[in-house]
Design an enzyme around this catalytic site. Structure first.
Site, PDB file in Angstrom:
ATOM      1  CG  HIS A  35      -2.001   1.020   1.194  1.00 35.06           C
ATOM      2  ND1 HIS A  35      -3.336   0.695   1.300  1.00 35.06           N
ATOM      3  CD2 HIS A  35      -1.964   2.361   1.046  1.00 35.06           C
ATOM      4  CE1 HIS A  35      -4.064   1.795   1.232  1.00 35.06           C
ATOM      5  NE2 HIS A  35      -3.245   2.816   1.092  1.00 35.06           N
ATOM      6  CG  HIS A  80      -1.409   6.351  -2.084  1.00 33.54           C
ATOM      7  ND1 HIS A  80      -2.523   6.309  -2.877  1.00 33.54           N
ATOM      8  CD2 HIS A  80      -1.761   5.808  -0.893  1.00 33.54           C
ATOM      9  CE1 HIS A  80      -3.531   5.771  -2.201  1.00 33.54           C
ATOM     10  NE2 HIS A  80      -3.085   5.452  -0.989  1.00 33.54           N
ATOM     11  CG  ASP A  89      -0.491  10.773  -5.449  1.00 34.23           C
ATOM     12  OD1 ASP A  89      -0.366   9.934  -4.537  1.00 34.23           O
ATOM     13  OD2 ASP A  89      -1.611  11.090  -5.914  1.00 34.23           O
ATOM     14  N   GLY A 107      -9.795   7.509  -2.111  1.00 28.80           N
ATOM     15  CA  GLY A 107     -10.520   8.756  -1.924  1.00 28.80           C
ATOM     16  C   GLY A 107     -11.384   8.720  -0.676  1.00 28.80           C
ATOM     17  CD  GLU A 115      -7.781   6.120   5.462  1.00 29.51           C
ATOM     18  OE1 GLU A 115      -6.711   6.717   5.696  1.00 29.51           O
ATOM     19  OE2 GLU A 115      -8.200   5.888   4.308  1.00 29.51           O
ATOM     20  CG  ASP A 132      -1.465   5.648   3.233  1.00 28.78           C
ATOM     21  OD1 ASP A 132      -1.800   5.404   2.052  1.00 28.78           O
ATOM     22  OD2 ASP A 132      -2.225   6.214   4.035  1.00 28.78           O
TER      23      ASP A 132
END
Length: 349
Positions: free
Chosen positions: A17, A19, A21, A177, A207, A284
Site C-alpha cells: 500500500h 501511493h 504521488d 478517496g 478508514e 501509505d
C-alpha cells in the site's frame, strides 16, 4: 537475541500500500518546480519539508491532504511521472523491499489535451521498469485507483487503462478517496468488470467510514482491504475477515496523522494480530509522512510489543498477499523467507 532495530532495514519486505504521488522526494519537488519556473517559499530541501511533509502536530485528514496541494501541479507531465516512479524504486531498494506495489489514480495527473490518463500509466510503468533494471532486487507492480469524487468520465478512463495494461505492468485495481462521502456502491460497476477480467482488487475501507465500507468491498470481491482500521466495530465481519484470511493493508503512522486513530496506542493492530487477522505493514505515503517501511516495523515492535518472530510473520503475510502473478510471487516469497531465516535463525519457524 536479535535486535529488531539492527535488522529491520536488512529484512526483505513487501510494500503493498504505497501511493506514488505521496512518495515524491522533496528534492525532486524542488527540481520539478524549478523546471516549471514556479516560485517556492524556499529552495532549501530541509525547509521545504515543512510544506511537503506532514508536521508532527498534524491532527486531521484535511491537514494531511494539504501537503499534496502544494506540489501536485508539478507532477503532471511524462518526465515527472517517470522520474518519481523510478526514484521510488531506488528508494525502496535501500531498505531491501523485494515487492513494491505502487498505486495511483491516472486522471489526477492528466492534463486534458496534453497528457492523458493513458500516458500517465505509460510513464509510470516506464519509470518502474527502468527502476527494476537498475535495482534488480525489486519487483514492481502498478495498481490503478478508481477515485471517489472524480467524474464518471475520469474513472472510465482508468477502466480503459486497466483493460489495456493489466498483465503488462499493472497487477490490480483499488478504490481510493473519501469513503465517508462516496460509498463503494457508486463504483461497484468498475469492480464487476475487474472481476470478470480476473483483476484482483483492494479498496480503501474502514478508514474514514465504518465497517459497512469494508463489507461492501468484500461482498464485491475485494481480495485485500486498505487500512481496515474500523473493522473491530463489527465482530461478525471481523470473524469473516479472519476466516477468509482477507489481508488488511495496515498503515500505522498514516492512521495517526490522519486521525483515523487518536494516537499509536489506540490502533487496533495488536488486537487484530491476537485475533489472527491477516495483517500486513505498509507506508501509505512515504514522503508525505516522512517514513519508510523500516520505520513502521520498528514502530510495530516498540509500540505494540511484537516479538521478532511475530514481526517476521507479519512481513511474510505481506509477501503472500501480493497481487503479483503466482509464479513470481512464490519465487520472491520463498527466497525472502530463506533470507529472513538467515538473518534471524533463532526466531524463524
Amino acid at each position: 537475541m536479535t535486535d529488531i532495530k539492527e535488522i529491520a532495514q536488512k529484512l526483505p519486505k513487501a510494500e503493498l500500500h504505497c501511493h506514488l504521488d505521496g512518495s515524491v522526494r522533496p528534492e525532486t519537488i524542488l527540481a520539478l518546480a524549478k523546471k516549471r519556473g514556479a516560485k517556492l517559499p524556499t529552495e532549501d530541501v530541509k525547509e521545504l519539508k515543512k510544506y511537503v511533509c506532514v508536521p508532527p502536530s498534524c491532527r486531521s485528514l484535511a491537514e494531511f491532504l494539504a501537503c499534496f496541494n502544494f506540489f501536485y501541479d508539478f507532477l503532471k507531465d511524462p518526465e515527472a511521472v517517470e522520474r518519481i516512479s523510478y526514484e521510488l524504486v531506488e528508494d525502496v531498494s535501500r531498505e531491501n523491499v523485494r515487492i513494491l506495489e505502487v498505486r495511483f489514480a491516472p486522471p489526477l495527473q492528466e492534463v486534458p489535451g496534453k497528457f492523458s490518463a493513458d500516458e500517465v500509466v505509460k510513464s509510470a510503468l516506464a519509470g518502474l521498469m527502468r527502476g527494476e533494471k537498475d535495482f534488480p532486487g525489486v519487483k514492481t507492480g502498478a495498481i490503478l485507483c478508481f477515485y471517489r469524487s472524480l467524474t464518471e468520465k475520469q474513472n472510465d478512463a482508468t477502466l480503459t487503462a486497466l483493460k489495456k495494461y493489466f498483465g503488462h505492468g499493472v497487477i490490480g485495481a483499488d478504490l481510493a478517496g473519501d469513503e465517508s462521502g462516496y460509498p463503494f456502491a457508486i463504483y461497484e460497476k468498475y469492480f464487476r468488470v475487474a472481476c470478470d477480467m480476473g483483476v484482483p482488487f483492494t479498496a480503501h475501507a474502514g478508514e474514514a467510514a465504518g465497517p459497512e465500507s469494508i463489507k461492501a468491498a468484500i461482498d464485491a470481491g475485494a481480495r485485500r482491504i486498505g487500512h481496515g482500521t474500523r473493522l473491530r466495530e463489527d465482530k461478525n465481519l471481523l470473524r469473516r475477515v479472519t476466516k477468509e484470511r482477507i489481508p488488511l493493508e495496515i498503515c500505522l503512522t498514516s492512521n495517526v496523522q490522519t486521525q483515523t486513530v487518536k494516537d499509536y496506542s489506540y490502533h487496533p493492530i495488536a488486537e487484530y494480530f491476537e485475533d489472527n487477522v491477516n495483517i500486513t505493514l505498509n507506508t501509505d505515503d512515504r514522503s508525505i509522512s516522512d517514513i519508510d517501511l523500516t520505520h513502521e516495523i520498528i514502530i510495530a515492535k516498540e509500540m505494540y510489543g511484537f516479538s521478532v518472530s511475530e514481526i517476521l510473520e507479519i512481513i511474510k503475510n505481506g509477501f503472500e498477499a501480493s497481487f503479483l502473478d503466482e509464479k513470481t510471487r512464490k519465487e520472491i516469497t520463498d527466497k525472502s523467507i530463506k533470507e529472513m531465516m538467515t538473518l534471524c535463525p533463532e526466531h524463524s519457524k
